[in-house]
Design an enzyme around this catalytic site. Sequence first.
Site, short mmCIF file in Angstrom:
data_model
loop_
_atom_site.label_atom_id
_atom_site.label_comp_id
_atom_site.label_asym_id
_atom_site.label_seq_id
_atom_site.Cartn_x
_atom_site.Cartn_y
_atom_site.Cartn_z
N ASP A 14 0.84 -1.20 0.00
CA ASP A 14 0.00 0.00 0.00
C ASP A 14 0.88 1.26 0.00
O ASP A 14 1.99 1.23 -0.52
CB ASP A 14 -0.93 -0.06 1.23
CG ASP A 14 -2.27 0.61 0.99
OD1 ASP A 14 -2.27 1.82 0.74
OD2 ASP A 14 -3.31 -0.07 1.05
N HIS A 61 -3.82 6.14 3.24
CA HIS A 61 -4.51 4.93 2.79
C HIS A 61 -3.90 3.66 3.38
O HIS A 61 -4.62 2.76 3.84
CB HIS A 61 -4.41 4.93 1.26
CG HIS A 61 -5.21 3.90 0.53
ND1 HIS A 61 -4.73 2.63 0.30
CD2 HIS A 61 -6.43 3.97 -0.04
CE1 HIS A 61 -5.64 1.96 -0.40
NE2 HIS A 61 -6.68 2.74 -0.62
N SER A 112 -11.09 -0.55 -1.38
CA SER A 112 -9.86 -0.52 -0.60
C SER A 112 -10.10 -0.83 0.87
O SER A 112 -9.24 -1.40 1.54
CB SER A 112 -9.23 0.87 -0.65
OG SER A 112 -8.52 1.08 -1.81
#
Length: 739
Positions: free
Chosen positions: A141, A202, A529
């Site tokens: 990620d 994220h 996600s």
Amino acid sequence: MANQASLMFNYIFTIFIIPMSVLCGASTEEKKAHIVYMGSLPKGQYSPLSHHRSMLRQTVQLDSSVETSYIRSYTRSFNGFVAKLTDIEKQRLSNMEGVISVFPSKTLQLHTTRSWDFIEFKITPGRNDQFESDIIIGVLDTGIWPESESFNDKGFGPPPSKWKGSCEGGQNFTCNNKIIGARYYGASRPNSSPSARDNHGHGSHTASTAAGNIVNDVSFFGLAQGNAKGGVPSARIAAYKICQPDGCSDEDILAGFDDAIADGVDIISVSLGAGGQAEASDFFNNSIAIGSFHAMQKGILTSQAAGNSGPSYGSTTSVAPWLISVAASTTDRLFIDKVVLGDGRTLVGKSINSFASPTTTFPLLHGTQVSIRCSVNDAMNCKPGCLDKTMVKGSYVLCNSYGGYSEAYNAGALGVVMRNEPYLDVADIVTFPALLLNATEHDLVLSYVNSTKFPKARILKSETMNDAEAPTIASFSSRGPNSITPDIIKPDLSAPGVDILAAFSPLATPSFSSSDPRHVPYTIMSGTSMACPHVSGAAAYVKAFHSEWSPSAIKSALMTTAYPISDAKSLGGEFAYGSGLVFPVEAARPGLVYEALEEDYIIMLCSIGYDAKKLQILLGDTNTACPTVTASPKDLNYPSMGAEVVPERPVNIMFNRTVTNVGIENSIYKAKIVTNSKLNIEVEPEVLTFKAVLEKKSFVVSVSGSVPVNSRLSASLVWSDGSFSVRSPIVLHAQSIRA
Ligand SMILES: *[C@@H]1O[C@H](CO)[C@@H](O)[C@H](O)[C@H]1NC(C)=O
Ligand SMILES: *[C@@H]1O[C@H](CO)[C@@H](O)[C@H](O)[C@H]1NC(C)=O
Ligand SMILES: *[C@@H]1O[C@H](CO)[C@@H](O)[C@H](O)[C@H]1NC(C)=O
Ligand SMILES: *[C@@H]1O[C@H](CO)[C@@H](O)[C@H](O)[C@H]1NC(C)=O
Ligand SMILES: *[C@@H]1O[C@H](CO)[C@@H](O)[C@H](O)[C@H]1NC(C)=O
């Protein structure tokens, strides 16, 4: 419509997507980075680096050199390298001995706590903490924020002895006994940083959703207050930062897989993929399909986000059968925001607005009333540049589109009321008081503003409420059918992916806008996600109980115990939700599993036209051959049963499956078909009797019927022994893609 919605949505809110890098220019002579994929590392004496360089030496044209072309090699878990190539050089390499594919390194997108309770996954005694702490989740990620409370290592012992990775997170990045490994890639890319530290947010969000600690009393400015926790709070995390500000490149994704597999992770979580209008690509031109294939060979299950390009059919690019593709569902917690009009009426809309409710009202002016420069049409939609700064000062603005958001903000309005059209089913974080109203409610505001000389309003702080409709699949969640193997139903499974509260990076802002002054340790995000790490966490939970299970057994357990989602509430049915909503507690005791091993995937690859030569390179085994009888992808021993058929013709499709008893000895399972479609389904035999654990039994499901054009008929098969219940969707379809 839908694609337009998501494009506009991204444009306005700039959320959950790192912009695609703009491919630079024109000249055909220009060399682009390509991945030269060469399958498994050969057994025995082999020096990948010198082999790769020698291949390049034979390839590069006179005016360039190996040194300027070569970028990097993959040497730990599979074979291949990255080099800058011209089209001619690419061709030459494609035809070389030992090469499976040569494809450009593209930039993929991120598919951007209540959620665990919603799937009835409570942190209760009886959990397998001892074994759970031996589980390592590799998160590919944007990096991780090591100082987050979610990754504190209080109470953790040293890393499990199987761990072979290391902490190479760059300067000022310290691992601990929770984050046991960190690496970063792509440090030469634009605006990148040589560190595994998460500057986007994220990666910390997804990692904490999968395996974050239990952290009490967190919220987003008082909203969604509660405990933040991952699916397996005792598990360890290894962070592979494969995304830089310009996106996540195929070459870095493969580097992350190469390391994660060799480092010894148990589960790989990848919340990204080709997005937007991208087509699913051939398995061996697809970095995530390649990486997850080699992970599967080493017993590691990869969980991937299905994508945020829904709801059109065929929009998922997560299609490989050896990974689990995850769709995003809603949970029963809904974020709403209210506007109270001067006449006392309250209207309910969407947004995550953390700004305190004002105690007095402020003028609410229509775009047309605060614009002098633009046509009526542009002004009412608050098009860029239309609003007059002095006229909006101290007032809220009413816009007839949600394009008005940034214009109202930039003009300095106090807030904005927008029209949610086309309809969006997620709430997003706003940088100033703002909400989206559906067309009906928006019309009421319009007529109120028209009907009074001094229209006024108050935009209140957001609240949460119960969503009785949940679970439904979010409209942004990418849909099947699978564009590469239409017989294999994708996505596989759903998990919460709307309005998820989890850890964040204090370097980022919660609205992802640089003008947002807020920095928070926990924030709310939506996307497949966010769904993906729920399944990664659930897979880790299953693996903690069954360390010896293959990736396909874990995947089967997750799929066959999933909670059914209503067809009526989610456009696309199985192509939206796969087998249903993940139900981790049940997944640890599935009763029976549908297993597929390396050789089964090879037979499937043969059935779609891969030649034995390529498959030999893939496995690094010259004995690999395709079976003489051609199979079909529907014959793969998959936990769901799908087949693409010719429409409006009577068809009779057979699915051969084999289940392995992982429940108890001396059990008798009976088949039950659940359907409200016109399919005629028979199971032979209808009863499976197991004497022992690990015993296998085969059966055939015959499905006949006629499928209308551009549609799908579905049912499910449930094997039950009275204690365990093992459900597989059955889908015959004639669904054209992107219809
Ligand atoms: C993808 O793979 C196929 C088969 O290996 C090949 O023919 C095709 O050119 C590849 N596409 C790209 C973009 O490299
Ligand atoms: C290391 O990073 C942390 C978190 O950003 C920061 O507070 C600290 O000042 C940094 N230390 C150094 C030496 O850069
Ligand atoms: C619009 O929103 C209101 C309030 O949430 C709701 O009651 C109403 O059913 C919605 N109308 C439509 C057409 O969705
Ligand atoms: C508001 O008034 C304008 C003209 O004053 C008219 O064109 C428009 O249709 C009205 N809108 C509503 C929703 O009543
Ligand atoms: C499926 O099973 C049936 C009955 O056992 C058998 O005749 C058939 O050959 C099998 N098909 C495949 C593709 O294995």
